[in-house]
Every structure is written in structure tokens, then in C-alpha cells.
Scaffold this motif. Structure first.
Motif, short mmCIF file in Angstrom:
data_model
loop_
_atom_site.label_atom_id
_atom_site.label_comp_id
_atom_site.label_asym_id
_atom_site.label_seq_id
_atom_site.Cartn_x
_atom_site.Cartn_y
_atom_site.Cartn_z
N LEU A 64 -32.35 15.39 -37.23
CA LEU A 64 -33.06 14.56 -36.43
C LEU A 64 -32.29 13.25 -35.91
O LEU A 64 -31.67 12.49 -36.58
N THR A 65 -32.34 13.32 -34.80
CA THR A 65 -31.79 11.88 -33.87
C THR A 65 -32.67 11.20 -33.17
O THR A 65 -33.40 11.90 -32.55
N THR A 66 -32.44 9.93 -33.46
CA THR A 66 -33.36 9.06 -32.84
C THR A 66 -32.28 7.87 -31.96
O THR A 66 -31.66 7.21 -32.67
N LYS A 67 -32.95 7.77 -30.74
CA LYS A 67 -32.15 6.55 -30.01
C LYS A 67 -33.21 5.66 -29.49
O LYS A 67 -34.19 6.31 -28.80
N ILE A 68 -33.08 4.22 -29.61
CA ILE A 68 -34.02 3.52 -28.94
C ILE A 68 -33.39 2.33 -27.98
O ILE A 68 -32.57 2.05 -28.55
N ASP A 69 -33.89 2.34 -26.85
CA ASP A 69 -32.89 1.24 -25.84
C ASP A 69 -34.11 0.88 -24.87
O ASP A 69 -35.30 0.97 -25.11
N ILE A 73 -37.93 5.37 -26.46
CA ILE A 73 -37.56 6.00 -27.49
C ILE A 73 -37.41 7.41 -27.24
O ILE A 73 -38.03 8.16 -26.31
N HIS A 74 -36.15 7.93 -27.77
CA HIS A 74 -35.86 9.05 -27.55
C HIS A 74 -35.44 9.97 -28.82
O HIS A 74 -34.60 9.35 -29.60
N TYR A 75 -36.01 11.21 -28.92
CA TYR A 75 -35.70 11.90 -30.29
C TYR A 75 -35.46 13.18 -30.01
O TYR A 75 -35.88 13.89 -29.01
N ARG A 76 -34.74 13.86 -31.13
CA ARG A 76 -34.27 15.12 -31.03
C ARG A 76 -34.21 15.78 -32.35
O ARG A 76 -33.77 15.22 -33.34
N PHE A 77 -35.23 16.73 -32.59
CA PHE A 77 -35.19 17.35 -33.93
C PHE A 77 -34.52 18.77 -33.95
O PHE A 77 -34.97 19.80 -33.48
N PHE A 78 -33.10 18.94 -33.72
CA PHE A 78 -32.49 20.05 -33.55
C PHE A 78 -32.54 21.15 -34.73
O PHE A 78 -32.62 20.64 -35.93
N PRO A 79 -32.71 22.19 -34.64
CA PRO A 79 -32.62 23.07 -33.62
C PRO A 79 -33.96 23.34 -32.61
O PRO A 79 -33.90 24.39 -31.62
N LEU A 82 -33.69 21.20 -28.06
CA LEU A 82 -32.40 21.33 -27.50
C LEU A 82 -32.09 19.87 -26.64
O LEU A 82 -30.77 19.74 -26.78
N LYS A 83 -32.89 19.44 -26.14
CA LYS A 83 -32.89 18.33 -25.29
C LYS A 83 -33.73 17.05 -26.06
O LYS A 83 -34.51 17.41 -26.62
N PHE A 84 -33.35 15.90 -25.90
CA PHE A 84 -34.09 14.74 -26.25
C PHE A 84 -35.54 14.74 -25.43
O PHE A 84 -35.70 15.07 -24.46
N LYS A 85 -36.43 14.34 -26.61
CA LYS A 85 -37.77 14.06 -26.06
C LYS A 85 -38.03 12.51 -25.73
O LYS A 85 -37.45 11.88 -26.47
N ASN A 86 -38.17 12.25 -24.58
CA ASN A 86 -38.47 10.72 -24.34
C ASN A 86 -39.75 10.16 -24.07
O ASN A 86 -40.58 10.75 -23.79
N VAL A 87 -40.02 9.00 -24.87
CA VAL A 87 -41.26 8.07 -24.84
C VAL A 87 -40.98 6.99 -24.17
O VAL A 87 -40.21 6.18 -24.63
N ALA A 88 -41.19 6.70 -22.88
CA ALA A 88 -41.09 5.39 -22.05
C ALA A 88 -42.22 4.33 -22.78
O ALA A 88 -43.05 4.57 -23.36
N TRP A 89 -41.58 3.14 -22.78
CA TRP A 89 -42.44 1.90 -23.52
C TRP A 89 -43.84 1.82 -22.97
O TRP A 89 -44.58 1.46 -23.68
N ASN A 90 -43.56 2.00 -21.50
CA ASN A 90 -45.08 1.99 -20.95
C ASN A 90 -46.21 3.00 -21.27
O ASN A 90 -47.21 3.04 -20.79
#
Length: 169
Positions: A64-69, A73-79, A82-90
């Protein structure tokens, strides 16, 4: 720009013991069967015998990889992803770090969908702390974390700033 990153692996002792047991049993069964049925064995049977070993390898590599910028919010639950799922702030109605009960709320850890309790999707590998996302379209997502305090700080930085900008418009 401040970026939060967290990478979690399925590393509970119980999981390791189970994976090792499955691997040993699978390898023993496969080699024993091959040794006894060498003449009549085909490749499909051999791969079926090794399937539990592949499953153990797959479980051992769940990440489980989480990135927040500033974008969201971007997360990926490999396998599974395969690509990050993105949730925009708005796209967020609400966003907070909370304590949850993995067993009663979602039926355990991993990739979970709570249909009966309508809690949405959960992506967790261990622990009881998660980032709860409530999207404007009604969807709910819980992303497990071991760094709740760090996520709380970045939420205050980006989500609350975005909310106040929306209210000003």
C-alpha cells in the motif's frame, strides 16, 4: 511543495508464518507428486501444484503506497492497482485521520468493500489508523496509515486551504 509518502507492506508475523507454511507444503507436495508420477505428469498438473506458492508470493508482495501533495491524495494497493488512484482536493467533501476497527467495520485487513455497513472501500495492511475520505459523489475510501500525525498535518495544509478557497468563491 510538501509531499507526504508512505509505503506499507503486509508484514505481520501471522502472515509470514502462514506464507512459509503454504510455501513449504506446496513445494513438498509438488516435488513428491512429480517424483512419484514423473512419466504420466503433464505441465498443467505441475503448475497447479505450484499455484499455492505463487499465491504466497503474491500475498507477500502486497504493498500500500500513499502520496499526498498539493494536487490531492494518490494511493495504490499493489497488485490490485497497477497505477495510482488519484483523488483531487476539490473532489473531497471531508477528509480526516481516524481510528477504526478493521474486523467489525471491514472484516479484516487488505482490499475490503463494506457493502452492508455502507462504509465504502478500505485499503489496509495493518494497524487501526486510517485516512478517511468522503468524496462529493458519496463514495467513501479508507486508506490505512502508520503515520496519522503526519497525514493530519498535511491535510491541514492542503485540504483545509482548498476548502476555504472554495467557500470564498
Amino acid at each position: 511543495m510538501y509531499v507526504f509518502k508512505e509505503k506499507q507492506l503486509f508484514r505481520q508475523k501471522f502472515t509470514f508464518i502462514l506464507l512459509i507454511a503454504i510455501s513449504i507444503f506446496s513445494m513438498y507436495s509438488a516435488f513428491n507428486y512429480v517424483w512419484e508420477h514423473m512419466e504420466e505428469m503433464n505441465m498443467l498438473q505441475f503448475f497447479v501444484l505450484l499455484l499455492p506458492l505463487g499465491v504466497a508470493f503474491l500475498i507477500g508482495n502486497i504493498t500500500l503506497t500513499t502520496k499526498i501533495d498539493e494536487q490531492g491524495i494518490h494511493y495504490r494497493f499493489f497488485p490490485f492497482h497497477l497505477k495510482f488512484k488519484n483523488v483531487a482536493w476539490n473532489d473531497l467533501e471531508n477528509c480526516n485521520v481516524r481510528t477504526y476497527n478493521p474486523i467489525t467495520e471491514y472484516g479484516g485487513w487488505g482490499y475490503r468493500i463494506s457493502i452492508l455497513r455502507k462504509k465504502g472501500h478500505a485499503f489496509t495492511v495493518n494497524g487501526k489508523t486510517g485516512l478517511q475520505l468522503e468524496l462529493k459523489n458519496g463514495k467513501k475510501i479508507l486508506i490505512g496509515t502508520q503515520k496519522g500525525a503526519d497525514i493530519t498535518r498535511i491535510i491541514e495544509r492542503y485540504f483545509k486551504k482548498n476548502k476555504s478557497a472554495e467557500q470564498d468563491n
